[in-house]
Design a protein around this motif. Structure first.
Motif, PDB file in Angstrom:
ATOM      1  N   ILE A 292       0.845  -1.205   0.000  1.00 18.73           N
ATOM      2  CA  ILE A 292       0.000   0.000   0.000  1.00 18.73           C
ATOM      3  C   ILE A 292       0.877   1.250   0.000  1.00 18.73           C
ATOM      4  O   ILE A 292       0.611   2.212  -0.736  1.00 18.73           O
ATOM      5  CB  ILE A 292      -0.934  -0.012   1.224  1.00 18.73           C
ATOM      6  N   GLY A 293       1.935   1.243   0.811  1.00 17.71           N
ATOM      7  CA  GLY A 293       2.825   2.396   0.869  1.00 17.71           C
ATOM      8  C   GLY A 293       3.527   2.652  -0.453  1.00 17.71           C
ATOM      9  O   GLY A 293       3.687   3.803  -0.872  1.00 17.71           O
ATOM     10  N   LEU A 294       3.943   1.594  -1.141  1.00 18.64           N
ATOM     11  CA  LEU A 294       4.619   1.764  -2.426  1.00 18.64           C
ATOM     12  C   LEU A 294       3.656   2.272  -3.502  1.00 18.64           C
ATOM     13  O   LEU A 294       4.043   3.071  -4.363  1.00 18.64           O
ATOM     14  CB  LEU A 294       5.263   0.445  -2.862  1.00 18.64           C
ATOM     15  N   ALA A 295       2.413   1.813  -3.463  1.00 23.01           N
ATOM     16  CA  ALA A 295       1.424   2.347  -4.407  1.00 23.01           C
ATOM     17  C   ALA A 295       1.200   3.838  -4.157  1.00 23.01           C
ATOM     18  O   ALA A 295       1.119   4.636  -5.105  1.00 23.01           O
ATOM     19  CB  ALA A 295       0.115   1.579  -4.276  1.00 23.01           C
ATOM     20  N   LEU A 296       1.121   4.203  -2.876  1.00 25.72           N
ATOM     21  CA  LEU A 296       0.981   5.624  -2.541  1.00 25.72           C
ATOM     22  C   LEU A 296       2.240   6.390  -2.941  1.00 25.72           C
ATOM     23  O   LEU A 296       2.159   7.508  -3.488  1.00 25.72           O
ATOM     24  CB  LEU A 296       0.733   5.776  -1.035  1.00 25.72           C
ATOM     25  N   GLY A 297       3.410   5.792  -2.688  1.00 26.29           N
ATOM     26  CA  GLY A 297       4.661   6.443  -3.058  1.00 26.29           C
ATOM     27  C   GLY A 297       4.753   6.674  -4.558  1.00 26.29           C
ATOM     28  O   GLY A 297       5.190   7.748  -5.008  1.00 26.29           O
ATOM     29  N   ALA A 298       4.341   5.697  -5.356  1.00 24.50           N
ATOM     30  CA  ALA A 298       4.350   5.856  -6.812  1.00 24.50           C
ATOM     31  C   ALA A 298       3.399   6.975  -7.231  1.00 24.50           C
ATOM     32  O   ALA A 298       3.705   7.762  -8.144  1.00 24.50           O
ATOM     33  CB  ALA A 298       3.974   4.544  -7.484  1.00 24.50           C
ATOM     34  N   THR A 299       2.254   7.061  -6.574  1.00 23.02           N
ATOM     35  CA  THR A 299       1.298   8.136  -6.878  1.00 23.02           C
ATOM     36  C   THR A 299       1.903   9.499  -6.588  1.00 23.02           C
ATOM     37  O   THR A 299       1.772  10.438  -7.377  1.00 23.02           O
ATOM     38  CB  THR A 299       0.011   7.950  -6.055  1.00 23.02           C
ATOM     39  N   LEU A 300       2.590   9.614  -5.454  1.00 25.20           N
ATOM     40  CA  LEU A 300       3.192  10.892  -5.075  1.00 25.20           C
ATOM     41  C   LEU A 300       4.366  11.256  -5.984  1.00 25.20           C
ATOM     42  O   LEU A 300       4.583  12.435  -6.278  1.00 25.20           O
ATOM     43  CB  LEU A 300       3.648  10.842  -3.614  1.00 25.20           C
ATOM     44  N   ALA A 337      -7.733  -3.401   0.391  1.00 28.94           N
ATOM     45  CA  ALA A 337      -6.946  -2.192   0.628  1.00 28.94           C
ATOM     46  C   ALA A 337      -5.800  -2.080  -0.376  1.00 28.94           C
ATOM     47  O   ALA A 337      -5.526  -0.996  -0.917  1.00 28.94           O
ATOM     48  CB  ALA A 337      -6.408  -2.191   2.054  1.00 28.94           C
ATOM     49  N   VAL A 338      -5.120  -3.198  -0.646  1.00 29.49           N
ATOM     50  CA  VAL A 338      -4.032  -3.181  -1.619  1.00 29.49           C
ATOM     51  C   VAL A 338      -4.565  -2.860  -3.010  1.00 29.49           C
ATOM     52  O   VAL A 338      -3.998  -2.013  -3.731  1.00 29.49           O
ATOM     53  CB  VAL A 338      -3.292  -4.534  -1.625  1.00 29.49           C
ATOM     54  N   CYS A 339      -5.659  -3.520  -3.394  1.00 25.24           N
ATOM     55  CA  CYS A 339      -6.253  -3.257  -4.720  1.00 25.24           C
ATOM     56  C   CYS A 339      -6.735  -1.815  -4.828  1.00 25.24           C
ATOM     57  O   CYS A 339      -6.608  -1.178  -5.888  1.00 25.24           O
ATOM     58  CB  CYS A 339      -7.405  -4.224  -4.978  1.00 25.24           C
ATOM     59  N   GLY A 340      -7.273  -1.283  -3.734  1.00 28.81           N
ATOM     60  CA  GLY A 340      -7.727   0.105  -3.750  1.00 28.81           C
ATOM     61  C   GLY A 340      -6.580   1.076  -3.949  1.00 28.81           C
ATOM     62  O   GLY A 340      -6.698   2.055  -4.696  1.00 28.81           O
ATOM     63  N   SER A 341      -5.449   0.807  -3.303  1.00 27.76           N
ATOM     64  CA  SER A 341      -4.285   1.685  -3.472  1.00 27.76           C
ATOM     65  C   SER A 341      -3.761   1.623  -4.899  1.00 27.76           C
ATOM     66  O   SER A 341      -3.338   2.643  -5.467  1.00 27.76           O
ATOM     67  CB  SER A 341      -3.187   1.303  -2.478  1.00 27.76           C
ATOM     68  N   LEU A 342      -3.810   0.427  -5.509  1.00 34.45           N
ATOM     69  CA  LEU A 342      -3.397   0.304  -6.910  1.00 34.45           C
ATOM     70  C   LEU A 342      -4.340   1.078  -7.822  1.00 34.45           C
ATOM     71  O   LEU A 342      -3.913   1.727  -8.787  1.00 34.45           O
ATOM     72  CB  LEU A 342      -3.361  -1.172  -7.318  1.00 34.45           C
ATOM     73  N   ALA A 343      -5.641   1.022  -7.522  1.00 37.52           N
ATOM     74  CA  ALA A 343      -6.626   1.748  -8.330  1.00 37.52           C
ATOM     75  C   ALA A 343      -6.416   3.257  -8.239  1.00 37.52           C
ATOM     76  O   ALA A 343      -6.521   3.978  -9.238  1.00 37.52           O
ATOM     77  CB  ALA A 343      -8.039   1.375  -7.878  1.00 37.52           C
ATOM     78  N   VAL A 344      -6.102   3.738  -7.031  1.00 37.15           N
ATOM     79  CA  VAL A 344      -5.836   5.171  -6.862  1.00 37.15           C
ATOM     80  C   VAL A 344      -4.615   5.586  -7.671  1.00 37.15           C
ATOM     81  O   VAL A 344      -4.617   6.624  -8.354  1.00 37.15           O
ATOM     82  CB  VAL A 344      -5.633   5.505  -5.366  1.00 37.15           C
ATOM     83  N   MET A 345      -3.566   4.778  -7.627  1.00 33.64           N
ATOM     84  CA  MET A 345      -2.350   5.087  -8.375  1.00 33.64           C
ATOM     85  C   MET A 345      -2.630   5.153  -9.873  1.00 33.64           C
ATOM     86  O   MET A 345      -2.244   6.119 -10.545  1.00 33.64           O
ATOM     87  CB  MET A 345      -1.280   4.029  -8.094  1.00 33.64           C
ATOM     88  N   LEU A 346      -3.316   4.144 -10.401  1.00 34.49           N
ATOM     89  CA  LEU A 346      -3.611   4.120 -11.831  1.00 34.49           C
ATOM     90  C   LEU A 346      -4.581   5.232 -12.214  1.00 34.49           C
ATOM     91  O   LEU A 346      -4.435   5.864 -13.269  1.00 34.49           O
ATOM     92  CB  LEU A 346      -4.196   2.759 -12.222  1.00 34.49           C
ATOM     93  N   GLY A 347      -5.562   5.492 -11.353  1.00 38.14           N
ATOM     94  CA  GLY A 347      -6.515   6.558 -11.640  1.00 38.14           C
ATOM     95  C   GLY A 347      -5.843   7.913 -11.696  1.00 38.14           C
ATOM     96  O   GLY A 347      -6.107   8.719 -12.605  1.00 38.14           O
ATOM     97  N   PHE A 348      -4.946   8.173 -10.751  1.00 33.82           N
ATOM     98  CA  PHE A 348      -4.241   9.460 -10.763  1.00 33.82           C
ATOM     99  C   PHE A 348      -3.361   9.581 -11.998  1.00 33.82           C
ATOM    100  O   PHE A 348      -3.284  10.650 -12.618  1.00 33.82           O
ATOM    101  CB  PHE A 348      -3.392   9.613  -9.505  1.00 33.82           C
ATOM    102  N   ALA A 349      -2.709   8.475 -12.366  1.00 35.41           N
ATOM    103  CA  ALA A 349      -1.846   8.506 -13.552  1.00 35.41           C
ATOM    104  C   ALA A 349      -2.638   8.837 -14.798  1.00 35.41           C
ATOM    105  O   ALA A 349      -2.180   9.583 -15.672  1.00 35.41           O
ATOM    106  CB  ALA A 349      -1.137   7.162 -13.717  1.00 35.41           C
ATOM    107  N   ILE A 350      -3.855   8.305 -14.899  1.00 34.48           N
ATOM    108  CA  ILE A 350      -4.685   8.557 -16.080  1.00 34.48           C
ATOM    109  C   ILE A 350      -5.232   9.974 -16.063  1.00 34.48           C
ATOM    110  O   ILE A 350      -5.279  10.661 -17.088  1.00 34.48           O
ATOM    111  CB  ILE A 350      -5.832   7.527 -16.139  1.00 34.48           C
ATOM    112  N   VAL A 351      -5.644  10.437 -14.884  1.00 36.56           N
ATOM    113  CA  VAL A 351      -6.290  11.751 -14.785  1.00 36.56           C
ATOM    114  C   VAL A 351      -5.325  12.888 -15.072  1.00 36.56           C
ATOM    115  O   VAL A 351      -5.671  13.841 -15.770  1.00 36.56           O
ATOM    116  CB  VAL A 351      -6.917  11.933 -13.382  1.00 36.56           C
ATOM    117  N   LEU A 352      -4.084  12.807 -14.543  1.00 39.96           N
ATOM    118  CA  LEU A 352      -3.182  13.950 -14.713  1.00 39.96           C
ATOM    119  C   LEU A 352      -1.948  13.657 -15.573  1.00 39.96           C
ATOM    120  O   LEU A 352      -1.900  14.071 -16.729  1.00 39.96           O
ATOM    121  CB  LEU A 352      -2.766  14.504 -13.348  1.00 39.96           C
TER     122      LEU A 352
END
Length: 617
Positions: A292-300, A337-352
């Motif tokens: 989860i932390g790495l997915a968040l880290g990739a998003t940031l 929770a892990v899948c949700g963090s991956l979805a947030v990462m991919l969603g942010f990548a697509i949006v911005l």
């Protein structure tokens, strides 16, 4: 020290203390306390709750990423609430979520010694203490306590942060800033000062300096904790190694180019990557938290400097593959929770970032700017040293840590290759972004290489400490030791020396910051022009940038970079775009007379300094 969760009453007391501290922190920040207090307290809550079972470095890294993620999330959803309540609410909420393990009945890992671990963390924070001591000396003895942070892109980031505040948060539309975290973090440091006072340039600049100072200190702590995470035993020499590596973010190679050019995001991106490195190294003890932390880290990282996203991305992939059985067997809630963090990462990548890349990909290829250049063979030498350190660590201490950190050179190389491919039709591969990623990857390789070397063998540690100290302190302490560095001779000294002695201002001390704030907060606006002041060029740069109504006001902002001080037409055009009245202060009588004749309705023209004193219309 015994664990805090051995009985229900102690768990209840721990939860009550954490909640009380977080609530008091929220109130303090809402009333104008510095925002770094919220990040530190929230990270401490994560450490208190998770360190016994995950290790202190992993808990601190997860808490830091969660706090930074909450800042970004708060400014994305701030259209629902006023921006300050949204910011404080989400930052404190994530800390409460991180503290949930305090309610668990599971007994923490036996033998966790708080006193030893906290003292080890204090040693790992040596670089942060040195940095804060330099700033304290500068502020007490007339050094450049604020002026060091006011070069180049710092004015742009301040402008972006003010625009973000005016827009009540981060926009997620095409054409908006694809990497908003830096401006969002600066705005979060600015906002508490605006709760009880009107917005001022002085307050905004103070928030900028606080944010940059904080990320440099946090980066130093993360570097030391990386060594702590790699160590198999807590030894006095091992602590010396952690202290040494914590100084690397303060070395000339890491700090001087960013300060000289106002690259505020450099130590922020290094902080994110170091936190991700700690999480991947600690994935064996808590794979769910690491994933989860790495997915968040990739998003940031996507929200800070996208070309480096493959480093945390590959770390995340490694954890998902290596720990897949444990992850799948960890329970439905944790898998979600892990899948949700991956979805947030991919969603942010697509949006911005991804949409912006498709729309403005040519910017990455054609962008120009003052990037740090050095002889490219130095990068190759650092990469060879990383490989040697990795092999030594693998042979002497095991290969798991080496494979965990392998995404650093691999992800960096792929990112560099991608940016070079975008410049395949240019005269040279080396543009702004290719040069910047080359330097950033060199810095993170240097930190991780020395960390791997110092933790390879206890028997070799004394020798390695001497060798690494020579590299970190001697070779990288002056520009003269960095082949091909594009700096002036007076910039060769360590930034720490220049900050303490006050040479970041042409007039000495903190005169640059005082000069900028004097003109930026004037009413009506004041523009210095040929005054003879040694800091005039940067003062004009800041005056024009801060007078811009927004980041897209290119007609005015172009004059911050290009103007002819002998041209009255340029002067009058700038005054027009800054919206009169704009008072001009000059020491040149010819400029005074020409401005009065050419644009008499734009405001006063005051003659002062070497040319005399007085005013004319």
């Amino acid at each position: 020290m015994s664990s805090y969760a051995t009985a229900p009453s102690r768990r209840t007391l721990a939860v009550a203390v954490v909640v009380a501290v977080l609530v008091l922190t929220a109130l303090a920040v809402s009333l104008g306390a510095p925002f770094w207090l919220a990040i530190v307290v929230c990270t401490a809550a994560w450490v208190f709750a998770l360190a016994p079972n995950s290790g202190l470095p992993v808990a601190a890294a997860a808490g830091a990423l969660a706090s930074l993620g909450a800042v970004l999330a708060a400014l994305v959803v701030s259209w629902l609430l006023p921006v300050v309540p949204a910011l404080v609410t989400l930052v404190i909420a994530q800390a409460l979520a991180g503290a949930l393990p305090l309610l668990s009945r599971r007994t923490p890992r036996a033998g966790f010694a708080w006193k030893r671990e906290l003292s080890g963390m204090a040693v790992a924070a040596t670089g942060a203490f040195v940095w804060l001591a330099v700033l304290l000396v500068a502020n007490l003895t007339g050094g450049s306590g604020m002026s060091w942070a006011l070069a180049g892109d710092a004015a742009n980031v301040t402008l972006f942060a003010r625009a973000l505040i005016d827009a009540n948060g981060v926009a997620l539309s095409v054409g908006s800033d694809p990497v908003p975290l830096t401006a969002a973090l600066v705005s979060s440091f600015i906002l508490p000062g605006r709760t009880l006072a009107a917005p001022t340039a002085a307050g905004d600049i103070s928030g900028l300096v606080q944010m940059w100072s904080f990320t440099i200190a946090a980066c130093a702590v993360a570097s030391g904790l990386l060594v702590r995470q790699l160590q198999r035993a807590d030894t006095p020499l091992g602590r010396v190694g952690a202290a040494l590596v914590s100084l690397l973010p303060l070395s000339w190679f890491a700090l001087a180019p960013s300060v000289e050019r106002g690259f505020i995001n450099v130590h922020l991106i290094l902080l994110l990557l170091l936190c991700c490195a700690i999480l991947v190294l600690g994935s064996g003890r808590n794979p769910v938290l690491s994933a989860i932390g790495l997915a968040l880290g990739a998003t940031l990282v996507l929200a800070t400097w996208s070309p480096l996203v493959l480093i945390p991305g590959l770390m995340l992939l490694l954890v998902l593959v290596r720990e897949r059985r444990i992850l799948l067997g960890s329970g439905r809630l944790r898998v979600v929770a892990v899948c949700g963090s991956l979805a947030v990462m991919l969603g942010f990548a697509i949006v911005l970032p991804l949409r912006s890349l498709l729309s403005f990909g040519s910017v990455l290829a054609d962008a120009s700017g003052g990037s740090f250049t050095f002889e490219h063979w130095l990068f190759i030498a650092i990469a060879v040293c990383w490989s040697a350190a990795a092999v030594a660590h693998g042979v002497l201490a095991g290969w798991r840590a080496v494979w965990s950190l392998a995404p650093v050179p691999i992800g960096g190389a792929i990112g560099l290759a991608a940016l070079m491919w975008l410049r395949r039709d240019a005269e040279t591969f080396w543009g702004y972004y290719t040069l910047k990623i080359l330097w950033l990857v060199a810095v993170i390789l240097l930190i991780t290489a020395i960390a791997l070397a110092l933790t390879a063998s206890v028997r070799l540690l004394p020798f390695l400490l001497v060798a690494s100290g020579a590299v970190a302190v001697t070779v990288l302490s002056r520009a003269a030791w960095v082949p091909g560095a594009d700096v002036y001779s007076e910039q060769a000294d360590s930034p720490l020396v220049r900050i303490a002695t006050g040479t970041y201002s042409g007039a000495g001390g903190d005169e640059l910051a005082q000069h900028i704030m004097k003109y930026a907060d004037a009413d009506p606006l004041v523009l210095p022009w040929k005054t003879g002041h040694p800091d005039e060029a940067r003062t004009i740069f800041w005056a024009i940038q801060l007078a811009s109504p927004g980041a897209t006001d290119y007609d005015l902002r172009i004059f911050a970079y290009q103007r002819d001080l002998d041209s009255v037409d340029d002067l009058c055009r700038i005054r027009e775009l800054m919206h009169p009245p704009v008072t001009v202060v000059t020491a040149d009588e010819a400029i005074r007379d020409a401005a009065v004749a050419t644009c008499p309705d734009a405001g006063e023209v005051v003659l002062e300094g070497p040319g005399g004193s007085g005013a004319g219309r």
